[in-house]
Design a protein around this motif. Structure first.
Motif: not given
Length: 97
Positions: A10, A14, A26, A73-75
């Motif tokens: 996952s 990100r 990224e 987290g999200d980033i």
């Protein structure tokens, strides 16, 4: 083990920012220590061309040591150390200009 592999994969895709809010790149891949079952680095692509001009221009990536990671987290937030990674000659040229 299945949960761990889902968590690791996952991270791919990100965006990575310094803790000062500067976009770094990224996550394209991870560097793993298989024996210790640990992530040791993040392989970044789509780099910020202001921080990594040569690498961004040539399409190369960089590997950020995982110890620089402060938050996921999200980033992903990393230490601002990466903002200071420049050639000494570049800094001197900027000061003289």
């Amino acid at each position: 083990m299945d949960d761990i592999s889902q968590e690791i994969t996952s991270l791919v895709g990100r965006e990575v920012y310094s803790n000062n809010g500067v976009f770094v790149g990224e996550v394209e891949d991870l560097r793993l220590n298989v024996d210790d079952e640990a992530v040791t680095g993040l392989a970044l692509s789509n780099l910020n061309s202001e921080l990594f001009a040569d690498e961004a221009r040539s399409g190369q990536g960089i590997i950020v040591p995982y110890r620089w990671v402060r938050s996921v987290g999200d980033i992903i937030l990393i230490n601002d150390v990466v903002e200071r990674v420049r050639e000494p000659d570049e800094e001197e040229d900027e000061l003289l200009a």
